[in-house]
Design a protein around this motif. Structure first.
Motif, PDB file in Angstrom:
ATOM      1  N   GLY A 104       0.803  -1.218   0.000  1.00 33.95           N
ATOM      2  CA  GLY A 104       0.000   0.000   0.000  1.00 33.95           C
ATOM      3  C   GLY A 104       0.835   1.267   0.000  1.00 33.95           C
ATOM      4  N   LEU A 105       1.891   1.298   0.811  1.00 36.28           N
ATOM      5  CA  LEU A 105       2.758   2.475   0.859  1.00 36.28           C
ATOM      6  C   LEU A 105       3.483   2.667  -0.463  1.00 36.28           C
ATOM      7  CD1 LEU A 105       3.962   4.809   2.455  1.00 36.28           C
ATOM      8  CD2 LEU A 105       5.699   3.236   3.314  1.00 36.28           C
ATOM      9  N   ALA A 106       3.919   1.581  -1.073  1.00 38.19           N
ATOM     10  CA  ALA A 106       4.600   1.679  -2.367  1.00 38.19           C
ATOM     11  C   ALA A 106       3.654   2.225  -3.431  1.00 38.19           C
ATOM     12  CB  ALA A 106       5.138   0.317  -2.785  1.00 38.19           C
ATOM     13  N   ARG A 107       2.407   1.817  -3.404  1.00 37.96           N
ATOM     14  CA  ARG A 107       1.420   2.337  -4.363  1.00 37.96           C
ATOM     15  C   ARG A 107       1.238   3.836  -4.200  1.00 37.96           C
ATOM     16  NH1 ARG A 107      -3.583  -1.963  -4.461  1.00 37.96           N
ATOM     17  NH2 ARG A 107      -2.323  -3.794  -4.927  1.00 37.96           N
ATOM     18  N   VAL A 108       1.139   4.278  -2.957  1.00 36.05           N
ATOM     19  CA  VAL A 108       0.968   5.709  -2.695  1.00 36.05           C
ATOM     20  C   VAL A 108       2.203   6.478  -3.153  1.00 36.05           C
ATOM     21  CG1 VAL A 108       0.680   7.449  -0.880  1.00 36.05           C
ATOM     22  CG2 VAL A 108      -0.702   5.374  -0.840  1.00 36.05           C
ATOM     23  N   LEU A 109       3.395   5.964  -2.883  1.00 34.73           N
ATOM     24  CA  LEU A 109       4.619   6.649  -3.301  1.00 34.73           C
ATOM     25  C   LEU A 109       4.727   6.740  -4.820  1.00 34.73           C
ATOM     26  CD1 LEU A 109       7.238   5.292  -0.746  1.00 34.73           C
ATOM     27  CD2 LEU A 109       6.248   7.585  -0.866  1.00 34.73           C
TER      28      LEU A 109
END
Length: 146
Positions: free
Chosen positions: A17-22
């Protein structure tokens, strides 16, 4: 919609999820930067092909953000893109600015208004993607999985 194995997912769609947001934030910032440089192409000739190209990359990137993160992806993309575009518009570089606005005189229409069209249009374009049905952004196979 079925969940695919992480190894079968495209590189543009990270599994975390964090990678998608970044990825979405970086894409939004890049689009804001590239669009700000591109939006004035052709404006002096009253042929706004730069605006068309800038809005095309905003649309493609926003569609990807929506497919990657859902509605919140559009929000993150909108924030990053707008922040970069409006920050550049607020600053002047050397003897000029990259997003000139507020002209008077005898200039072609798009020379006078391309900056406003870019700054407000990219926001409206991304909001339009937020209002579109979620099923338009799925990554499920269209042939029923066969």
């Amino acid at each position: 919609m079925t969940v695919k194995e992480p190894s079968a997912m495209p590189a543009a769609r990270p599994s975390g999820g964090l990678a998608r947001v970044l990825v979405t934030l970086l894409a939004g910032a890049a689009v804001g930067l590239v669009g700000t440089f591109a939006h004035r192409m052709g404006a002096s000739m009253n042929i706004p092909y730069g605006l068309i190209l800038a809005f095309a990359i905003v649309g493609l990137s926003t569609w990807s953000a929506r497919a990657r993160c859902g509605a919140s992806g559009v929000a993150w993309h909108l924030i990053a893109c707008s922040l970069v575009a409006w920050t550049i518009a607020a600053r002047s570089f050397g003897n000029g600015t990259l997003t000139p606005i507020g002209f008077t005189g005898d200039l072609p229409y798009f020379s006078q208004h391309a900056g406003y069209i870019w700054l407000y249009g990219q926001i409206l374009w991304q909001i339009a993607f937020l209002l579109m049905p979620a099923r338009w952004f799925g990554d499920a196979p269209t042939d029923g999985g066969r």
